[in-house]
Design an enzyme around this catalytic site. Structure first.
Site, PDB file in Angstrom:
ATOM      1  N   SER A 145     114.100   3.934  58.597  1.00 49.18           N
ATOM      2  CA  SER A 145     113.889   4.850  59.721  1.00 49.18           C
ATOM      3  C   SER A 145     114.628   6.170  59.516  1.00 49.18           C
ATOM      4  O   SER A 145     115.623   6.244  58.800  1.00 49.18           O
ATOM      5  CB  SER A 145     114.365   4.203  61.021  1.00 49.18           C
TER       6      SER A 145
HETATM    7  N1  SAH Z   1     115.627  -0.911  60.137  1.00 53.76           N
HETATM    8  C1  SAH Z   1     114.875  -0.811  58.919  1.00 53.76           C
HETATM    9  C2  SAH Z   1     113.460  -0.468  59.270  1.00 53.76           C
HETATM   10  C3  SAH Z   1     112.511  -1.119  58.397  1.00 53.76           C
HETATM   11  S1  SAH Z   1     110.814  -0.872  58.851  1.00 53.76           S
HETATM   12  C4  SAH Z   1     115.474   0.242  58.020  1.00 53.76           C
HETATM   13  O1  SAH Z   1     116.018   1.207  58.542  1.00 53.76           O
HETATM   14  O2  SAH Z   1     115.364   0.120  56.787  1.00 53.76           O
HETATM   15  C5  SAH Z   1     110.517  -2.308  59.817  1.00 53.76           C
HETATM   16  C6  SAH Z   1     110.694  -3.626  59.138  1.00 53.76           C
HETATM   17  O3  SAH Z   1     110.258  -4.630  60.025  1.00 53.76           O
HETATM   18  C7  SAH Z   1     109.875  -3.803  57.861  1.00 53.76           C
HETATM   19  O4  SAH Z   1     110.727  -4.120  56.807  1.00 53.76           O
HETATM   20  C8  SAH Z   1     108.935  -4.958  58.204  1.00 53.76           C
HETATM   21  O5  SAH Z   1     108.658  -5.812  57.094  1.00 53.76           O
HETATM   22  C9  SAH Z   1     109.717  -5.672  59.262  1.00 53.76           C
HETATM   23  N2  SAH Z   1     108.937  -6.537  60.147  1.00 53.76           N
HETATM   24  C10 SAH Z   1     107.702  -6.332  60.664  1.00 53.76           C
HETATM   25  N3  SAH Z   1     107.347  -7.358  61.445  1.00 53.76           N
HETATM   26  C11 SAH Z   1     108.381  -8.254  61.439  1.00 53.76           C
HETATM   27  C12 SAH Z   1     108.619  -9.518  62.057  1.00 53.76           C
HETATM   28  N4  SAH Z   1     107.726 -10.092  62.846  1.00 53.76           N
HETATM   29  N5  SAH Z   1     109.800 -10.128  61.813  1.00 53.76           N
HETATM   30  C13 SAH Z   1     110.730  -9.578  60.999  1.00 53.76           C
HETATM   31  N6  SAH Z   1     110.566  -8.385  60.399  1.00 53.76           N
HETATM   32  C14 SAH Z   1     109.404  -7.719  60.616  1.00 53.76           C
END
Ligand code: SAH
Length: 216
Positions: free
Chosen positions: A61
């Site tokens: 993000s």
């Molecule tokens: N906070 C992270 C954001 C990653 S993007 C950062 O700053 O790097 C969002 C993430 O949510 C992705 O890695 C995606 O694979 C994950 N995601 C999506 N659906 C999910 C679920 N049901 N359970 C766990 N993770 C999930």
């Protein structure tokens, strides 16, 4: 590259300038080496004002969004936090700087593995990363959480997670369609009623799973 200088500039120009005031959050952002969470070929983007691709179609993000969501949670050193969407692990590290313990769930196993390794190398000892569908809740954990943070876009309110929130607990989650969402903050009062606040518009990758979107 002078990462410390870039990091301080990021905090001043992207985060403080946009109104984030929680000193603990700002300190955490100045401390955590964001470039360590970015793929090698994109490291020059680490302190830019945007999300960055981390592989598997996912993104780390934007720094401001990490700061804003963290500030919403009003963490203290005794807090237990449940995070859905570990991704790179950057937001996880910021949380871990500010609370007692983070339980983070990631649905893509390679991302969970990378984040776990990276956070271990950075010497965090108060983080547990689990591979699975976080939309189902922190099932492994019987204790309540003081804060819940969902870092992927949910199609609707995740009301079933309120049961895992302690009194005075806070949950921040982007809710909307696959293209754009509204960041919502839910606060559980002492008598278990839920107060909903609208924080801002935002764009996240989709939450995929039982209470999220279908895989395709
Ligand atoms: N906070 C992270 C954001 C990653 S993007 C950062 O700053 O790097 C969002 C993430 O949510 C992705 O890695 C995606 O694979 C994950 N995601 C999506 N659906 C999910 C679920 N049901 N359970 C766990 N993770 C999930």
């Amino acid at each position: 590259m002078d990462f410390l200088r870039l990091r301080n500039k990021m905090v001043d120009e992207q985060v403080v300038a946009r109104g984030i005031t929680d000193e603990n959050v700002l300190e955490a952002l100045r401390r955590v080496p964001r470039h360590e969470f970015i793929p090698h070929e994109s490291v020059y983007l680490a302190y830019r004002d945007c999300p960055v691709a981390i592989g598997e179609g996912q993104t780390i993000s934007q720094p401001y969004m990490v700061a804003l969501m963290t500030q919403c949670l009003k963490l203290d050193k005794t807090a237990r936090v449940f995070e859905v969407g570990t991704g790179s692990g950057y937001q996880t590290a910021i949380l871990a700087e500010l609370c007692q313990e983070v339980y983070s769930v990631e649905r893509i196993e390679t991302l969970a593995d990378h984040a776990r390794r990276r956070l271990r190398e950075l010497k965090y000892t108060n983080i547990e990363i689990v591979h699975g569908d976080g939309s189902l809740g922190g099932a492994e954990s019987s204790q309540l959480f003081d804060a819940v943070i969902i870092t992927a876009a949910a199609p609707a309110r995740l009301d079933h997670l309120f049961a895992q929130l302690a009194p005075d607990g806070r949950m921040v989650v982007p809710i909307g369609d696959r293209v754009s969402q509204t960041l919502k903050l839910f606060t559980k009062s002492q008598n278990d009623s839920i107060i909903e606040e609208l924080v801002c518009g935002c764009t996240f990758v989709p939450l995929i799973g039982e209470y999220g979107w279908p895989k395709n």
